[in-house]
Scaffold this motif. Structure first.
Motif, PDB file in Angstrom:
ATOM      1  N   PRO A  15      15.105  -0.773  -5.310  1.00  0.00           N
ATOM      2  CA  PRO A  15      13.911  -1.623  -5.342  1.00  0.00           C
ATOM      3  C   PRO A  15      13.556  -2.167  -3.964  1.00  0.00           C
ATOM      4  O   PRO A  15      14.433  -2.560  -3.191  1.00  0.00           O
ATOM      5  CB  PRO A  15      14.314  -2.755  -6.295  1.00  0.00           C
ATOM      6  N   VAL A  16      12.260  -2.179  -3.657  1.00  0.00           N
ATOM      7  CA  VAL A  16      11.744  -2.774  -2.423  1.00  0.00           C
ATOM      8  C   VAL A  16      10.526  -3.612  -2.783  1.00  0.00           C
ATOM      9  O   VAL A  16       9.844  -3.345  -3.770  1.00  0.00           O
ATOM     10  CB  VAL A  16      11.358  -1.700  -1.377  1.00  0.00           C
ATOM     11  N   GLN A  17      10.266  -4.630  -1.995  1.00  0.00           N
ATOM     12  CA  GLN A  17       9.126  -5.515  -2.249  1.00  0.00           C
ATOM     13  C   GLN A  17       7.842  -4.865  -1.757  1.00  0.00           C
ATOM     14  O   GLN A  17       7.767  -4.391  -0.626  1.00  0.00           O
ATOM     15  CB  GLN A  17       9.339  -6.851  -1.543  1.00  0.00           C
ATOM     16  N   LEU A  18       6.833  -4.846  -2.610  1.00  0.00           N
ATOM     17  CA  LEU A  18       5.545  -4.256  -2.255  1.00  0.00           C
ATOM     18  C   LEU A  18       4.650  -5.326  -1.638  1.00  0.00           C
ATOM     19  O   LEU A  18       4.466  -6.400  -2.206  1.00  0.00           O
ATOM     20  CB  LEU A  18       4.892  -3.664  -3.502  1.00  0.00           C
ATOM     21  N   VAL A  19       4.090  -5.040  -0.465  1.00  0.00           N
ATOM     22  CA  VAL A  19       3.238  -5.994   0.250  1.00  0.00           C
ATOM     23  C   VAL A  19       1.768  -5.667   0.043  1.00  0.00           C
ATOM     24  O   VAL A  19       0.973  -6.511  -0.359  1.00  0.00           O
ATOM     25  CB  VAL A  19       3.568  -6.003   1.758  1.00  0.00           C
ATOM     26  N   ASN A  20       1.387  -4.435   0.348  1.00  0.00           N
ATOM     27  CA  ASN A  20       0.021  -3.993   0.093  1.00  0.00           C
ATOM     28  C   ASN A  20       0.029  -2.504  -0.211  1.00  0.00           C
ATOM     29  O   ASN A  20       1.040  -1.822  -0.040  1.00  0.00           O
ATOM     30  CB  ASN A  20      -0.929  -4.343   1.248  1.00  0.00           C
ATOM     31  N   MET A  21      -1.132  -2.004  -0.668  1.00  0.00           N
ATOM     32  CA  MET A  21      -1.132  -0.642  -1.198  1.00  0.00           C
ATOM     33  C   MET A  21      -2.527  -0.052  -1.151  1.00  0.00           C
ATOM     34  O   MET A  21      -3.529  -0.753  -1.299  1.00  0.00           O
ATOM     35  CB  MET A  21      -0.614  -0.660  -2.641  1.00  0.00           C
ATOM     36  N   SER A  22      -2.593   1.244  -0.921  1.00  0.00           N
ATOM     37  CA  SER A  22      -3.825   2.008  -1.058  1.00  0.00           C
ATOM     38  C   SER A  22      -3.481   3.282  -1.817  1.00  0.00           C
ATOM     39  O   SER A  22      -2.329   3.499  -2.203  1.00  0.00           O
ATOM     40  CB  SER A  22      -4.417   2.346   0.316  1.00  0.00           C
ATOM     41  N   ALA A  23      -4.462   4.133  -2.001  1.00  0.00           N
ATOM     42  CA  ALA A  23      -4.221   5.384  -2.722  1.00  0.00           C
ATOM     43  C   ALA A  23      -3.405   6.370  -1.898  1.00  0.00           C
ATOM     44  O   ALA A  23      -2.915   7.368  -2.434  1.00  0.00           O
ATOM     45  CB  ALA A  23      -5.548   6.019  -3.126  1.00  0.00           C
ATOM     46  N   VAL A  24      -3.236   6.095  -0.607  1.00  0.00           N
ATOM     47  CA  VAL A  24      -2.510   7.038   0.248  1.00  0.00           C
ATOM     48  C   VAL A  24      -1.308   6.412   0.948  1.00  0.00           C
ATOM     49  O   VAL A  24      -0.621   7.080   1.726  1.00  0.00           O
ATOM     50  CB  VAL A  24      -3.448   7.649   1.313  1.00  0.00           C
ATOM     51  N   GLY A  25      -1.025   5.131   0.689  1.00  0.00           N
ATOM     52  CA  GLY A  25       0.107   4.522   1.362  1.00  0.00           C
ATOM     53  C   GLY A  25       0.418   3.132   0.864  1.00  0.00           C
ATOM     54  O   GLY A  25      -0.388   2.498   0.173  1.00  0.00           O
TER      55      GLY A  25
END
Length: 214
Positions: free
Chosen positions: A134-144
């Motif tokens: 598990p890792v903490q998700l900070v931000n996201m897009s469809a490609v990264g």
């Protein structure tokens, strides 16, 4: 400034008692960012690391930060044993993470060359999986994605990214586009931008973003 010494606090008295280190500017291993500032501003002739610290991820990051800095090319990096012995470090830097101070600001993916789609900040506490960890998700897009990980992440490292830990969850072929080493409150972690190479299930990524974006 002639010498900077970095070691676990336990070994500092023994090391600074050595004649060649008695005048060294000494730092405990928990003060590595202050040590880095002293090194980059004072440009010492010698940086001495106690071996147990040198073998940690923080020690490796510091060594490579020094070796990669052209203004410190004169600096001799030495690794010492607290009970005796010294060895010099080869000058060529390895392609690993950079040492960076903690920052509350986000490192935007577009500044690192991976953004090709709208990026969304993610709610606090949302995790994804990298190689099952598990890792903490900070931000996201469809490609990264941008994540914070307690485990080591290196630029150009090939990984598998999963949106959840459930059996049968989609695993996306990905690569670490960039990574920085941070020490907030003395706790080591890695902030990294991940580029998703596998675009076979875009709908799952889109649904995940809609569900968890701020």
């Amino acid at each position: 400034m002639a010498t900077v010494l970095i070691s676990a606090p336990t070994y500092l008295p023994t090391l600074t008692a050595r004649p060649q280190l008695k005048d060294a500017l000494a730092f405990a291993e928990g003060d590595v960012l202050q040590a880095l500032e002293a090194i980059t501003t004072g440009r010492p002739d010698v940086v001495v690391l106690e071996k147990q610290f040198a073998d940690t991820s923080r020690g490796t990051a510091l060594i490579n930060r020094i070796k990669a800095d052209p203004t410190l090319k004169h600096c001799d990096i030495q690794v010492v044993l607290h009970d005796g012995g010294t060895e010099s470090v080869v000058r060529e830097p390895e392609p690993v993470v950079t040492l960076a101070p903690d920052t509350t600001s986000l490192s935007p993916l577009d500044y690192r060359g991976t953004r090709r789609a709208d990026r969304f900040n993610i709610q606090r506490g949302i995790e994804v999986q990298i190689e099952g960890n598990p890792v903490q998700l900070v931000n996201m897009s469809a490609v990264g994605v941008q994540v914070i990980s307690s485990g080591i992440l290196r630029p150009n490292q090939k990984i598998r990214l999963s949106l959840n830990s459930q059996p049968g969850a989609a695993r996306y072929k990905s690569v670490v586009a960039w990574a920085t080493f941070e020490l907030p409150q003395g706790v080591a972690r890695y902030r990294a931008g991940i580029e998703i190479l596998d675009h076979t299930d875009q709908s799952a990524l889109t649904k995940f973003i809609k569900k968890h974006k701020v």
